[in-house]
Structure formats: structure tokens, C-alpha cells
Design an enzyme around this catalytic site. Sequence first.
Site, PDB file in Angstrom:
ATOM      1  N   HIS A  99       0.839  -1.192   0.000  1.00 28.62           N
ATOM      2  CA  HIS A  99       0.000   0.000   0.000  1.00 28.62           C
ATOM      3  C   HIS A  99       0.874   1.242   0.000  1.00 28.62           C
ATOM      4  CE1 HIS A  99      -2.170   3.245   2.333  1.00 28.62           C
ATOM      5  NE2 HIS A  99      -2.943   3.086   1.272  1.00 28.62           N
ATOM      6  N   SER A 100       0.558   2.198  -0.867  1.00 31.62           N
ATOM      7  CA  SER A 100       1.242   3.486  -0.899  1.00 31.62           C
ATOM      8  C   SER A 100       2.752   3.289  -1.035  1.00 31.62           C
ATOM      9  CB  SER A 100       0.869   4.284   0.358  1.00 31.62           C
ATOM     10  OG  SER A 100       1.182   5.649   0.217  1.00 31.62           O
ATOM     11  N   MET A 101       3.563   3.788  -0.099  1.00 35.95           N
ATOM     12  CA  MET A 101       5.011   3.609  -0.191  1.00 35.95           C
ATOM     13  C   MET A 101       5.370   2.129  -0.271  1.00 35.95           C
ATOM     14  SD  MET A 101       8.074   4.533   2.485  1.00 35.95           S
ATOM     15  CE  MET A 101       7.845   2.981   3.395  1.00 35.95           C
TER      16      MET A 101
END
Length: 303
Positions: A99-101
Amino acid sequence: MFSEMKFPVPWGHLAAKAWGPPEGHPVLCLHGWLDNANTFDRLIPLLPKDNHYVAVDFSGHGLSSHRPAGSPYHFLDYVSDVRRVAAALQWRRFTLMGHSMGGAVAGMFCFLYPEMVDKLILLENLGFLLAPEDTEAWLKSKRMVIDRLLSLEARQQAPKARSPEAALQRLLEANRHLTAEGGAILLQRGATETPAGLVYNRDMRVRTQSRESLTMEQCVKLLQKIQDRVLIILAQDGLLVPRKLESKNHFVIALREAFERTLREHIQLVEVPGSHFVHMNEPEVVSGIISNFLTAHDTRARL
């Protein structure tokens, strides 16, 4: 039900939590910047039960050890965290979900160790960290990493203690996409109770992270290397919705066009209602899509 895990590293340990039978197909789950493994608490129970899911806390996050004094946090350090965990688990081939980074870390790991990854799931991430177009902006970002690190070392401030209510409020103020329920879940692993109040576990130096950014040309070449088995889920009110990206600059438009050239054959890109933390706030919105992808033999089939 889940179990806690610890993996020794030269500077301490990497913490993680696991769900499902150890003999199940391995799935390594990677959280976003300043988050922790609890970000998957509401999603994983909705996914296929026969897989073995391990959600790791990156160095300086959650219950994992902080990196040694004097060391900044480089993006590739997080990629090496993944390699260390895979080695400790003796996983030769596994699925990555980020998720995300964590999605950018998963993407980079996939490009560096393609033989170890059978499927790649990106939640609110395109698998890249884009470099600034302007050279001066790039130089400024690198200088800022050094200056912030030295400033933190000079101040040597003790972590601030807050009441549970204030700690949650601070977390929600810093992230408008996070619900109170989601924030409370992250705090369970992201803060420690002391006599003075809750103290965030994360290393303040994480904010000085040095990114391993890629140019447009590098991103396109990496996209061309992808052969199969990639699922990208973007939230309509998240940070990376294609129609919002296209309004920013030609750099991102070119990347979007590169995705479209490989989309039909190699990459599934799905847009869902929700925000940046849709996998926490409304996990049922994405759980079916991810479950189908995990269980499908031909991942290029239409969802």
C-alpha cells in the site's frame, strides 16, 4: 487470528504479524510511509484463508527496531528489509502486496528480484517513485534529507507523550484519508503506552527518507519488462486516480500512456470508490478483487 513474528537484523529486529497456515502460499504485505503492519488488519481476514500472509513493519516503523544512530532512511533500505524477511522465511517465490510507499517498495523489489515474485498487488501506488522533472528540485530534495537529519540529531528531543485522544487526533489531522477507526488500529502498533501518555513508535528520522526516484525513461523501460501478474487498485478519492494525475504535468501523462500500452496484456488497473486508505476504511470494496487475483491461474483474465 494472527501471530507475532520477529526477524533478527544487525541493528535489532524486524517485526511482523502473520495470518493463515504456514504451509499456505506466501503473501508478503508492505505498509505505507509512517504506517505499520496493522494497516492490513481489516483486509487480510477477508482474503483466501489458505494463503499464508505476513505483514512486516519496515525499519523505524511499528514494532521494528530503528536504524543505527547517524543513519538516514534510504528507500532501498526498505527494499532490503523485504529481502531479509524473505531470506529468514526461506521463501523462494511469493506474492507481494503493498500500500502506498509499500507499493513502491514492492515494485522495486519485483524489478530487482523478478524470479522471486509470482504476483504483484499495488494499492494506491503505481510501483514507482517519480523523480522531480527539474534538476534544481532534485538537488533541493537531496539536500533537504541531509539537513533534516542533522537538525534532528542536533535537537536530540525525547519523543513527545500524548493522551490517547490527542495521539489519535494528531494522526487524523496528518492524514485526512484515515478514519478514526483506522487511526486507532494503526495506533495499537504504532504507539507505546508510558506513564506520561502514548509515544509514537516510529523513528523521527523516517521523515528524512532519501527516495530512489526514477526518470520517465526508466519507468517506461521497467514497465516493458513486466510480463504478467500485476494488479493495481486506485481509489476514486485517493492520491493517484488517473484522471487527476493527467491534470498535473506531461511527465505523469507520459507514464499513464506507458501503462495503457502494457495494460491489456500485462497489468490489471482497477478504479474503486474510496480514499487512499480504502483497504482499511472499506476493505470489502477491494477484498473481492484481490481474492480473485490471488486465486486466478490466468491473472490477465478480466476481473
